[in-house]
Every structure is written in structure tokens, then in C-alpha cells.
Design an enzyme around this catalytic site. Sequence first.
Site, PDB file in Angstrom:
ATOM      1  CB  THR A 193      -5.811  -1.728  -6.421  1.00 28.10           C
ATOM      2  OG1 THR A 193      -4.281  -0.876  -5.471  1.00 28.10           O
ATOM      3  CG2 THR A 193      -5.066  -1.528  -7.757  1.00 28.10           C
ATOM      4  NE  ARG A 194      -8.987   2.402  -1.811  1.00 25.11           N
ATOM      5  CZ  ARG A 194      -8.826   2.895  -0.355  1.00 25.11           C
ATOM      6  NH1 ARG A 194      -8.690   4.266  -0.053  1.00 25.11           N
ATOM      7  NH2 ARG A 194     -10.101   1.801   0.790  1.00 25.11           N
ATOM      8  CG  ASN A 195      -2.754   1.693  -1.851  1.00 28.84           C
ATOM      9  OD1 ASN A 195      -2.474   3.310  -1.936  1.00 28.84           O
ATOM     10  ND2 ASN A 195      -4.230   1.598  -1.529  1.00 28.84           N
TER      11      ASN A 195
END
Length: 383
Positions: A193-195
Site C-alpha cells: 500500500t501507499r495510502n
Amino acid sequence: MAPAPHGGRLVQIAQIEASPEKTKELSENLKVVISNETRVAIFNISNGILSPLSGFMSFNDYENVLDSMRLSDDTPWTIPLLLHVPEDFKAGTGDEITLVNQADGSPTAVVSFEESFSISKREYAKKVFGTEDEAHPGVAKIYSMSSKVVSGSIRAVSKFPLNATFERFTLTPKETRILFQEKGWKDIIAFQTRNAPHIGHEYVQKTALAFADGIFINPVLGKKKQGDFKDEAILSAYQALVSNYYPKNSVVLSVLHYEMQYAGPREAIMHAIMRKNFGCTHIAIGRDHAGVGNYYGPYAAHEIFKEFPDLGITALFFREFFYCNKCMGIANEKICPHPESERLTFSGTKLRKMFLSGERPPKEFMRPEVSEVILKMKDAFVE
Ligand SMILES: [Zn+2]
């Protein structure tokens, strides 16, 4: 059981001892100044996250990766790993190169020179990103680099951590493999993830977790685009989610220092390879995984896995989750027959707007404990 590392062995590179003689020796070597992204890649190579690579790619491997998405020994590998050097850089057989950190001039690693070659940046862009459009952030980056590269294995690295703030949350593959074993986990799902997590992310994770022993939540920290969540916000948000909504001992939360390439399907394979090295048996792949703009089909990152029956980690494919009024809960296209008018989609853009105006997202969108953490931070987004 955790799969064997990619290519069969977990690479571990020795650290440089900090003696005055060693420092002198390093300063006498040829030098190449490296970006923070290369420094991060070296950290990942040294810990085995990028096994079986132990250095920067040879011309043979490079060509194979571009054309067949495999190293020259047939191991799946989809994105080149190159050491770019100035066009006038010269080295010969037997030379050692000290890689020097751009930010503070400190030595990061020593590479044994093998060969140098030039790449066609347009060919790279077309094959890796599927486009030559400079508006694509990955394409823009490769166009900005030198076309001359050097290959060679990394002999030694300086002592890391990369970022002291996140050291406690930075596990190496050696550590996660021991941890998973201690927990008695056999089926382990990786989540990239990058959120900060909204309800849609949580449903992907929990749907996967229902059939596994544990989940390895592995947020990517590093350079971001404007409007992305900051690293601190992502990690704090996940801590809030995990402590309030996951059974004890079902999650390992650890960060990955890594710069997104936005290479869509090819990058999805790399994400899987890195998590295989951490010891995961499965990886969740969502809609437009590692995509940007409209460069890739929404499920192109699902299709590509068909080409890698020998990958050694199993991808679990997810359609996008949404809230459906008629279903009275979270659903996705595979289980909900209702029209879009009944659905509330989880949109990162919408969430960002709410946060920026100080508004609390509805609980159907994001857990209140998670929103709270983000609202409390004055600057949760990259400017
Ligand atoms: Zn429905």
C-alpha cells in the site's frame, strides 16, 4: 510454509567496518554520486529484499528483463535495476567503485566493476512503462537519467538505517521469516500500500485474511507525489486500524523503503517478488495496482501473473470494494448485482478533499479512529 527466497538464496551483503584504513581505501576508489532512490535500492539488495540480485544488472540481464521479463537464468524479473553513471565515467576490470550519497557525501556501498553499457531510454520507457509519454512519472524519471550504466556486484554497504524514525518498523526478510515461523503462520498474505487505509482496503485485507494465518501489511515509504499521504500519516493510520479492528496476532505491520515506479503490471510482479523474499505465500493485487493516470487497464496487473506460473508466490486478485445501500454493507462487482446509484465508492481524491477541509469522512468510508489520527496531523499530505 514460507517460500524459498526468489532465485533460491537470500542475499546478505556485509557491512563496511568503519576503520580509518577502510575510510582511506574507500576515498581512493573511483566514485559515483548516487541518488536517494539508488541508496534505498542498495539497502534493499543488502537485506535480500531484491534477492537474487546482489548488485546492478549486466547488459545480458538488462536485455532479458526488457524483452522477456526474466533474468538471463530465466528467473522472473520485470523492472531493470541499473546504476547510472555520468556519460564520461571510465572504469576497467578489477576497479572498485565507491558509491557516495548525494545528500551528505558519505560512502554507501562498494561495487566491483564488471562492465559498462549504454541504454536506449525510449526503449526502456516503451517496454517497462508501455509508453514514451513524458507525462508519465516513471518515463520522466528515466529520461532525466544518464544513458550510461555500470554493472557490478555490491561488495559491502555502509551501516544503515535509512530513516531512524521508522527503524522500529523496518523489518528485513531474515527477521520476518523468523517472525512468521515463531507465530506458526503457514499462509501469509502480503498487502502492498501507499495510502492510509479506507474501508475498501480493510475489506481486501480481511477477505484475504479469512483464508490465511496472517497478513503482512507492508506500506511503501519514500518519495511521493503531491497530494499523497505522508509516510508518518500512513504508518499512524495503520497502527490505529490494526489495534482497533484486527484480532491480536493476525497482522505484522512493517514498512518498505522503496520508490514507486508506476509501472503498473510489471511493477505488480516486482511487488510480489519482494514480498516472496519476506516470506509471504500470497499477495493481494487490487484494481490498477501500481498504476498512474490511465496508462494501464484497470486489471492489467491481474492478467500479467498468467505469464509467471513459476513465480513462487500466489497472487489473489481483488475487484474494487464499495459500500452498497441495497446489500447493506461492503461489496464488490463479484457479489453485488445493484446499480451504481446504490453504491458509494471509496475515492482517495474525495477523502483527501474532506481531510483538507477539516471534514471527518463518514464511517462507511473510513474508521473513525483512522480519520482521527489523520485529522490530528496538521499536514498529512505531501505538498
Ligand atoms: Zn449491492
